[in-house]
Design a protein around this motif. Structure first.
Motif, short mmCIF file in Angstrom:
data_model
loop_
_atom_site.label_atom_id
_atom_site.label_comp_id
_atom_site.label_asym_id
_atom_site.label_seq_id
_atom_site.Cartn_x
_atom_site.Cartn_y
_atom_site.Cartn_z
N GLU A 328 0.85 -1.20 0.00
CA GLU A 328 0.00 0.00 0.00
C GLU A 328 0.88 1.25 0.00
N GLU A 329 1.85 1.25 0.90
CA GLU A 329 2.74 2.41 1.02
C GLU A 329 3.56 2.59 -0.26
N THR A 332 1.35 3.87 -3.35
CA THR A 332 0.96 5.28 -3.27
C THR A 332 2.19 6.19 -3.38
N LYS A 333 3.26 5.80 -2.72
CA LYS A 333 4.46 6.66 -2.76
C LYS A 333 5.08 6.67 -4.16
N ASP A 336 3.12 9.01 -6.44
CA ASP A 336 3.46 10.41 -6.16
C ASP A 336 4.87 10.73 -6.64
N ILE A 425 -6.42 -1.26 -2.56
CA ILE A 425 -5.44 -0.17 -2.41
C ILE A 425 -5.69 0.90 -3.47
N ASN A 427 -8.45 1.49 -5.23
CA ASN A 427 -9.73 2.17 -5.03
C ASN A 427 -9.65 3.19 -3.90
N THR A 428 -8.88 2.85 -2.87
CA THR A 428 -8.79 3.75 -1.72
C THR A 428 -7.94 4.98 -2.02
N HIS A 429 -6.77 4.74 -2.62
CA HIS A 429 -5.81 5.85 -2.76
C HIS A 429 -5.76 6.48 -4.15
N LEU A 430 -6.08 5.70 -5.16
CA LEU A 430 -5.96 6.23 -6.52
C LEU A 430 -7.27 5.98 -7.28
#
Lengths: 445, 505
Positions: A328-329, A332-333, A336, A425, A427-430
């Motif tokens: 997950e980390e 997302t990282k 970005d 992951i 759906n939640t973050h992207l």
């Protein structure tokens, strides 16, 4: 004879052709390496690669390659080459079909004669074709049982950039003996056949050894065969952000992540994408991906960045392999990190270091084989070269490139691992990412 | 008197100026490559090969201990140390990688069965830096809480990534049997990695790893005198006593056994058959390389018949040396419907056929093996690893080039005794990793007359029972109705009347 002598003398005097020239028929790209008493000779049929397969004949070039191998085995050529300490290898790339012989230099002449006999006595039967098709079909099915990035990337690029699929059970099954015969006929008459040689023998000796092949080709005529062309289909499409997730990898304990950033077409200048890719992760030493994602965040074991191409599409590929609980980390990282690259001061610092050490670190990639590969690649793809090379590339150009291509709309992602977790992951973050879930069987349909 | 004074002065100066290194062997590899073997100190040897093809050099250091030398349940410590050493030495976090990058270098490290290897690769003018880094890693690696905790995360990521591959799991089971270890795993068990702490690791680094014999292999554009001078400066005065560690002997109890394990998510059965063979340096090792090639050549071989007939998806043979012993292994990936006995039988037949090998077949196999050995001369890294392997496994790095001479001297009559002596069943063991068998419902047997008669009898029995129950129920109801009637006033009246007029009631 006169033409042959001209060829030898021009070859000896001028050496390999410059990168800008068309490759003349029977040209010899040669490098000497006296460290071992070995000679590697590649006979390259330019234009006869998978790129020449029509959409209804996907797999044709590969099938012929397998059939040539089977013929070589059946007719005893493999055994003859074995006895000389020579390996026969057949390779099919997008742009060419190549027959390679690699063995003891003292037997090179005999090996070349055996290969000449092989390629001018090709005889394919319905039985052989059936056998090869069933073998390829089994290979395809085996390939998708393990994580197969080549096919997965091919599917992702075909759905986003429109490149042609490289595996299809349907078209493979439809191939007829007539299709094979037509291909083989065109192969022998290929417009440009060139040679790529690494040897401890000198160049004039090599030119002499290759003579039986070139003479045979001249005698038989070389019209009506494959012609090399870089006019590949356009691949300029909107791609993303799109994520490809595959069913069947729930047992994996790591999530194998790949980000592909399409950046232009084959044949364009390569300096900027090469510099960016090297800055991100050429060798692990201090490059940015390693420093940040492994050294600081400790999220991955392996990380890399490579500049690649498939058909007419070029892309920078970023790889990372976090454990499931770190995925997950990492996802997302990384998202970005990629989109903020133009404003990341560490990128510019590392690019500066890369510029300063580029010349000295490049020394490791100067083996005779690597130089030979580069010379051939430059001659085939004819990418423009800039005066001053990468030193002439400005930071502003790099920034413009990043701002154009390193954006979410230009991200293709591939994730291999537990499907439901990855979907959650994303759906939640992207939430803007277009998630496409596939079954691996689609890779070869 | 003056003469004696000069001798006295020289005698005083000699210990200060003379060097510790000594040339102990040379081997010509090819027209342009020669290997020179030196001792630098009692614990350190060096092999130098000058190769000016490109202006750089390969610098590999081999410590003669690998994960197979670690005790049961404690495997993974060397691999963990290897991570820390190549990442850090005594530099600040990230500094070592930065220094290497700034100087156009590359670094890598890996742990094998019997050695741990550190690789540095630099442009030719950076030799002094390479020695400095190697020395730093050897003497001064910092092992503190911070670095250990960081490496745990990375090593656990590496571990989980690797163990999902069934080939890796099968390999671990196979070597577990050879070394007599239940849970053979070079990276180590997760719980073991989790509990590693700096004190124990530091102790292991100082009192185990650094006491092993080492070999430094340098291949590239270097000046031999300069290399020797720098190695002598760095290590020449280190005269630590040699501790002899007993070599790992393979477990002989497994010989003749055929072992099997099951696993989920297997698309094929992984089959391995191994024979103990002599180590590198023994002349039969070269003969076994010929057998290896004959079994797996692309046509007219065991491999060709197995793969062409689709009894196996893939098949390969390897001959490798380990510390104090050698191993020839057949590896196959089999479809689930291929019997392992079939493969065993085919191996027997193929080996029996090889006993009548012709001159031509032997020459062909020899030429192929020479091709493979010469090919390594193009690749400094693999050449250096071959020297390192020969040193760690057999104590002499030059046994690797000697193999070329041994191969050239093998004759057809050498092959049958080699097969008879080593490649027999009671000198082998087999391990298979197969898919877990699903319990299938037992197949339905065809019914006979007896079955039907039985079914009818049971049915009749049930019907009789049911009829009895119904009859009993009806009787009970009637009885209950009768009881109700007999206790009613009307009944009493009738009864009374009947009693009066019917004396039989």
């Amino acid at each position: 004879m006169k033409r042959f002598l001209i060829l030898i003398f021009s070859f000896i005097l001028l050496g390999p052709l410059s990168a800008f020239a068309e490759i003349p028929n029977h040209h010899i790209f040669y490098r000497t390496d006296k460290r071992a008493p070995l000679t590697r000779t590649e006979i390259v049929f330019l234009g006869a690669g998978t790129g020449a397969d029509s959409p209804s004949q996907i797999g044709l070039a590969q099938t012929v390659r397998k059939l040539i191998w089977k013929t070589a085995k059946k007719q005893g050529h493999i055994d003859q080459l074995e006895a000389l300490g020579t390996h026969l290898t057949l390779t099919t790339s997008e742009t060419y079909q190549a027959i390679s012989i690699y063995g003891l230099s003292e037997n090179s002449g005999k090996a070349i004669e055996i290969v000449r006999d092989l390629i001018y006595n090709l005889a394919f039967s319905e039985y052989d074709l059936k056998y090869v098709k069933s073998q390829l079909s089994a290979d395809y099915k085996n390939e998708i049982k393990r994580p197969t990035y080549t096919l997965i990337k091919n599917l992702a690029l075909s759905q986003t950039l429109g490149v042609t699929k490289t595996r299809s059970l349907k078209t493979l099954n439809d191939l007829s003996l007539q299709d094979i015969g037509q291909y083989a006929d065109r192969l022998l008459k290929t417009d440009v056949v060139f040679f790529k040689v690494l040897s401890d023998r000198d160049s004039s000796e090599i030119a002499n050894l290759l003579r039986p092949l070139t003479e045979e080709r001249k005698m038989r005529g070389q019209t009506g065969g494959f012609v090399h062309s870089l006019n590949l289909p356009s691949t300029n499409a909107k791609v993303g952000p799109t994520a490809f997730i595959f069913e069947g990898y729930s047992h994996l304990k790591n999530v194998f992540c790949r980000w592909m950033i399409p950046c232009g077409r084959t044949g364009e200048e390569n300096y900027i994408p090469n510099m960016i890719s090297d800055t991100l992760g050429r060798s692990p030493e201090s490059r940015l991906l390693y420093k940040y994602f492994r050294g600081e965040l400790k999220l991955v074991y392996g990380t890399s960045s490579r500049y690649l191409s498939e058909q007419n599409a070029r892309y920078i590929e970023i790889y990372a392999d976090p454990q499931l609980h770190n995925s997950e980390e990492l996802i997302t990282k990384m998202f970005d990190f990629i989109q903020n690259l133009p404003d990341n001061p560490r990128f510019w610092e590392t690019l500066k270091e890369e510029r300063e050490t580029n010349d000295i670190s490049f020394v490791h990639a100067r083996t005779p084989q690597q130089r030979l590969n580069r010379a051939v690649s430059r001659a085939i793809y004819k990418s423009p070269r800039r005066k001053g090379g990468s030193d002439a590339v400005t930071d502003d150009e790099v920034r413009a490139f990043l701002e154009k291509f390193f954006v979410p709309q230009n991200m293709i992602m591939i994730f291999l691992g537990p499907k439901d977790r990855i979907t959650e992951i994303l759906n939640t973050h992207l939430p803007k990412v277009d998630i496409r879930v596939h079954n691996v069987k689609e890779l070869i349909e | 008197m003056k003469y004696y004074a000069h001798i006295a002065i020289l005698a005083c100066l000699l210990p200060c100026t003379c060097t510790a290194y000594e040339l102990i062997g040379t081997a010509t590899l090819s027209e342009t490559l020669v290997a020179q073997h030196y001792t630098i100190n009692p614990l350190l040897d060096a092999v130098i090969v000058v190769d000016r093809t490109i202006p750089s050099f390969e610098y590999q250091t081999f410590y003669c201990a690998g994960f197979a030398d670690e005790d049961e349940g404690e495997q993974g410590r060397l691999h963990f140390l290897e991570h820390i050493m190549i990442d850090r030495g005594s530099y600040e976090p990230g500094e070592l990688k930065q220094i290497i990058a700034d100087n156009g270098g590359q670094s890598h490290a890996a742990t094998y069965h019997h050695f741990t290897r550190f690789t540095l690769r630099f442009p030719k003018d950076k030799f002094d830096l390479a020695v400095e880094i190697d020395r730093n890693i050897y003497y001064n690696t910092i092992i503190d809480e911070e670095v250990v905790e960081k490496e745990k995360k990375i090593v656990l990521t590496e571990r989980s990534q690797r163990l999902t591959r069934p080939e890796r799991r099968s390999e671990n089971y196979f070597y577990g049997f050879i070394y007599g270890k239940k849970n053979f795993n070079g990276i180590g068990a997760e719980t073991f990695i989790q509990q590693l702490e700096p004190v124990g690791l530091k102790n292991y680094y100082e009192n185990f790893l650094r006491e092993q014999k080492r070999l430094i292999v340098i291949i590239g554009d270097v000046d031999i005198d300069h290399v020797l001078t720098k190695l002598d400066e760095a290590y020449g005065n280190d005269i630590a006593p040699v501790k002899v560690y007993a070599p790992q002997s393979p477990d002989r109890d497994v010989l003749g056994k055929r072992l099997k394990r099951s696993s989920n998510n297997l698309n094929f059965t992984i089959f391995r058959k191994g024979w103990y063979i002599p180590n590198l340096g023994h002349r039969d090792y070269a003969g076994l390389l010929i057998v290896e090639r004959l079994l797996e050549k692309p046509s007219n071989s065991l491999r060709a018949s197995l793969v062409d007939s689709r009894l196996a998806k893939s098949f390969s043979v390897s001959v490798r040396s380990y510390k104090g012993f050698g191993l020839m292994t057949c590896y196959a990936e089999l479809p689930h419907n291929t019997s392992r006995n079939t493969i065993q039988d085919m191996i027997h037949v193929a080996l029996a056929n090889l006993k009548s090998i012709s001159d031509a077949e032997l020459n062909a196999a020899r030429n192929q093996k020479l091709n493979t050995l010469y090919s390594a001369f193009y690749n400094r890294s693999s050449m250096a690893t071959s020297f390192g392997g020969a040193f760690a496994h057999a104590g002499d790095p030059l046994l690797y080039p000697k193999l070329i001479q041994d191969l050239k001297s093998i004759r057809p009559e050498d092959i049958p005794p080699i097969i008879d002596q080593y490649l027999k069943d009671d000198n082998s063991f087999t391990h298979s990793l197969t898919e877990i068998e699903q319990k299938q419902p037992s197949a339905r047997k065809p019914r006979t007359f007896g079955h039907y008669a039985g079914i009818v009898s049971v049915l009749v029995g049930w019907l009789t029972l049911l009829g009895g129950i119904v009859a009993l129920f009806v009787w009970k109801i009637k009885k209950s109705q009768r009881k109700t009637w007999t206790t009613s006033p009307a009944f009493q009246k009738v009864m009374l009347n009947e009693k009066i007029f019917n004396p039989d009631i």
